[in-house]
Enzyme design. Structure first.
Site, short mmCIF file in Angstrom:
data_model
loop_
_atom_site.label_atom_id
_atom_site.label_comp_id
_atom_site.label_asym_id
_atom_site.label_seq_id
_atom_site.Cartn_x
_atom_site.Cartn_y
_atom_site.Cartn_z
N GLU A 149 42.30 37.22 50.89
CA GLU A 149 41.22 37.83 51.68
C GLU A 149 39.95 37.78 50.83
O GLU A 149 39.78 38.59 49.92
CB GLU A 149 41.59 39.28 52.04
CG GLU A 149 42.72 39.39 53.05
CD GLU A 149 42.31 38.95 54.45
OE1 GLU A 149 41.10 38.94 54.77
OE2 GLU A 149 43.21 38.62 55.24
N CYS B 260 32.67 42.90 52.63
CA CYS B 260 32.93 41.45 52.67
C CYS B 260 32.34 40.79 53.91
O CYS B 260 31.98 39.62 53.86
CB CYS B 260 34.43 41.19 52.60
SG CYS B 260 35.36 42.05 53.87
P1 NAD Z 1 37.49 43.31 42.02
O1 NAD Z 1 36.59 43.16 40.84
O2 NAD Z 1 38.04 44.64 42.34
O3 NAD Z 1 38.67 42.25 41.82
C1 NAD Z 1 39.73 42.16 42.75
C2 NAD Z 1 41.06 42.28 42.02
O4 NAD Z 1 41.21 41.15 41.17
C3 NAD Z 1 41.14 43.51 41.15
O5 NAD Z 1 42.35 44.18 41.40
C4 NAD Z 1 41.05 42.97 39.75
O6 NAD Z 1 41.76 43.72 38.81
C5 NAD Z 1 41.64 41.58 39.91
N1 NAD Z 1 41.14 40.64 38.90
C6 NAD Z 1 39.88 40.55 38.41
N2 NAD Z 1 39.79 39.56 37.51
C7 NAD Z 1 41.01 39.00 37.43
C8 NAD Z 1 41.57 37.93 36.67
N3 NAD Z 1 40.83 37.22 35.82
N4 NAD Z 1 42.88 37.63 36.85
C9 NAD Z 1 43.63 38.33 37.71
N5 NAD Z 1 43.16 39.36 38.46
C10 NAD Z 1 41.88 39.70 38.31
O7 NAD Z 1 36.79 42.84 43.33
P2 NAD Z 1 35.73 41.68 43.57
O8 NAD Z 1 36.34 40.37 43.33
O9 NAD Z 1 34.43 42.02 42.95
O10 NAD Z 1 35.58 41.91 45.15
C11 NAD Z 1 34.47 41.52 45.84
C12 NAD Z 1 34.75 40.23 46.57
O11 NAD Z 1 35.88 40.42 47.41
C13 NAD Z 1 33.63 39.82 47.48
O12 NAD Z 1 33.54 38.42 47.46
C14 NAD Z 1 34.09 40.27 48.84
O13 NAD Z 1 33.53 39.56 49.90
C15 NAD Z 1 35.57 40.07 48.75
N6 NAD Z 1 36.27 40.99 49.64
C16 NAD Z 1 36.97 40.47 50.67
C17 NAD Z 1 37.60 41.30 51.54
C18 NAD Z 1 38.38 40.77 52.69
O14 NAD Z 1 39.15 41.53 53.27
N7 NAD Z 1 38.25 39.51 53.06
C19 NAD Z 1 37.53 42.68 51.38
C20 NAD Z 1 36.81 43.16 50.30
C21 NAD Z 1 36.18 42.32 49.43
#
Ligand code: NAD
Length: 505
Positions: A220, A254
């Protein structure tokens, strides 16, 4: 910044992985009674701890209680209600009509089997729904799950960590806290499904880890979701709905409209309508409004600040103010932004709205199609032709006409991206499906009469058998299929049966 979260160590991580796997293998989570009880418990968790959850979200994002309840808690409870209402129906075997080759003595079903031991990796912007939404799917499907909340929304992760074991069965549903290191450790293990929410860069890491064990994935992700505005649309209503979508959770959504495409003729009208909309939503100074959330942390604040200051083109027509101490970025609209401006590179994920001038709807479509498939596409118009043209000529995870965000709240619609905006989907029955393997199952009898019908498939192969088999099984092109031809087939089958039965006798 030091975290209030206690990250799990490697031993604890391994224990959680092993428990999840062993519990699933024991069949503990399969009975519908167990699933139902866990779903009810999750509902109680949300219901009985509304204040604690709202408080955590306020600390993480300065989210107003209304936003938490509307954007996270009601959707979670509705998803649970939906799953409880339809659990038996979703989980029961689905009969399919067998093809001609299997007409006699055969039953074909799709068995709805839980995928197994699953990993849910959640993001920070809607930390409750993005954790519990997939978890509802896992529970309903009969899976076990290890949930890794986002460390970025640390108060929310803490509240989840404290509450989950008090309500759900800890043999089946476990929480692991940590950042990249801990998630990497989790990912080194073999899972039966991984459900990840977050950005596309990390998604590639997740996908690479999943590829080692050929684990199925739901991704997602996000992207730059456009809003195309017909110059004849009702600008007052369109602007209010875009302003809502762009500043709910301070734009850290998102599916927030990332940018708008308007004609130069419509631009001034739209800007005026946006000014009015923001004033109605947050007053003259949004910083003093308790309805306006904050940027989650310094890193994201500076990321947004950088795109604002490095903005090479366009004119800030609304907002532009920021305050680092308060992690505040004002609802900002930038008009006449160049198509290849820095603002147009990555998903903004904040309350900044660039406007791109387009000549007409074709120009807008061409621009959208020159970019990655977005997670959402918004079109504002009362003209069906305009709307259909946009929908027919573009691609996106979801589409919404004349509003923003609300399609995500519709549990009967699948929610997910396409290409770089994601893979797979969930919500409602789709969440159940995401964690379910449809096991193609054929059940035959051992009746000699059915066996006689099968006789033509056996060696020694003869031309006669082949002719009979082709006559019986090779389809007449369906467009030519007449009533007589349809029944002729049964005559041939009867002949084959006769011959086969004679041979067996
Ligand atoms: P985040 O920083 O919380 O990261 C998401 C998860 O990935 C966390 O649990 C984190 O611990 C893990 N993570 C981070 N780096 C990692 C690595 N190197 N290796 C393994 N795991 C790792 O969230 P984010 O990425 O900043 O979220 C924002 C993004 O997510 C935006 O692009 C947004 O559009 C997207 N998003 C999508 C949805 C959806 O339902 N489609 C919902 C919310 C957010």
């Amino acid at each position: 910044m030091t975290s209030i979260l206690k990250y799990h160590n490697e031993t604890e991580i391994q224990q959680a992985v092993d428990t999840s796997r062993q519990t699933f293998r024991s069949g503990y989570t399969r009975p519908l009674k167990f699933r139902r009880h866990q779903l009810q418990q999750l509902w109680r968790l949300v219901d009985e701890n509304t204040d604690a959850i709202c408080d955590a979200l306020y600390k993480d994002l300065r989210k107003h209680k209304n936003e938490t309840i509307l954007g996270e808690l009601i959707p979670t409870k509705e998803e649970i209600n939906d799953a409880l209402e339809h659990l038996e129906e979703w989980a029961k075997d689905e009969k399919v009509t067998p093809a001609l080759v299997n007409k006699v003595g055969v039953t074909c079903v799709k068995r709805k089997e839980p995928k197994g031991s699953t990993l849910i990796i959640s993001a920070w912007n809607y930390p409750i729904f993005l954790s519990f939404g997939p978890l509802i799917g896992a529970i309903a499907a009969g899976c076990t799950a290890v949930l890794k909340p986002s460390e970025v929304a640390q108060h929310s992760a803490k509240v989840i960590t404290e509450l989950l074991p008090r309500y759900l069965d800890s043999k089946a549903f476990l929480v692991i806290n940590g950042a990249a290191h801990e998630t990497t450790k989790l990912l080194e293990n073999k899972w039966d499904h991984i459900f990840y929410t977050g950005n596309g860069t990390v998604a590639k890491i997740i996908m690479k880890a999943a590829s080692v064990h050929l684990t199925s994935l739901t991704l997602e992700l996000g992207g730059k979701s456009p809003a195309i505005i017909d110059e004849n649309a009702n600008m007052t209503v369109a602007a209010k709905r875009i302003a809502f979508g762009k500043t709910f959770n301070a734009g850290q959504t998102c599916v927030a409209p990332d940018y708008v495409l308007v004609t130069p003729k419509a631009e001034p009208k739209f800007v005026e309508a946006m000014k009015t909309a923001y004033k109605e939503l947050y007053g003259a100074n949004p910083q003093t409004s308790d309805s306006y959330a904050r940027i989650v942390n310094n890193r994201h604040y500076h990321r947004l600040q950088k795109v604002l200051t490095e903005n090479q083109s366009g004119e800030v027509v609304i907002g532009g103010q920021s305050d680092e101490k308060d992690l505040y970025i004002a609802p900002t609209v930038i008009a006449n932004v160049d198509r290849d401006d820095k603002l147009m590179e990555d998903e903004l994920f904040g309350p900044i709205l660039p406007m791109i001038r387009v000549n007409d709807v074709d120009d807008a479509i061409e621009y959208v199609n020159s970019r990655d498939d977005p997670l959402a596409l918004y079109v504002f118009s009362s003209n069906k032709k305009f709307v259909n043209k946009v929908l027919d000529s573009t691609r996106s995870g979801g589409a919404l006409v004349n509003d923003t965000l609300m399609h995500v709240a519709e549990g009967n619609l699948p929610f997910g991206g396409t290409g770089p905006s994601g893979m797979g989907n969930y919500h409602g029955k789709h969440s159940f499906d995401a964690f379910t393997h449809e096991r193609a199952t054929m059940i035959k009898d051992l009746n000699p009469i059915s066996e006689a019908l099968m006789a033509v498939r056996y060696a020694p192969y003869t031309n006669g058998n082949l002719k009979l088999a082709r006559l019986a099984l090779e389809s007449v092109p369906r467009f030519k299929k007449s009533f007589v031809l349809k029944h002729l087939k049964w005559i041939v089958i009867a002949i084959i049966f006769g011959i086969g039965y004679k041979r067996l006798a």
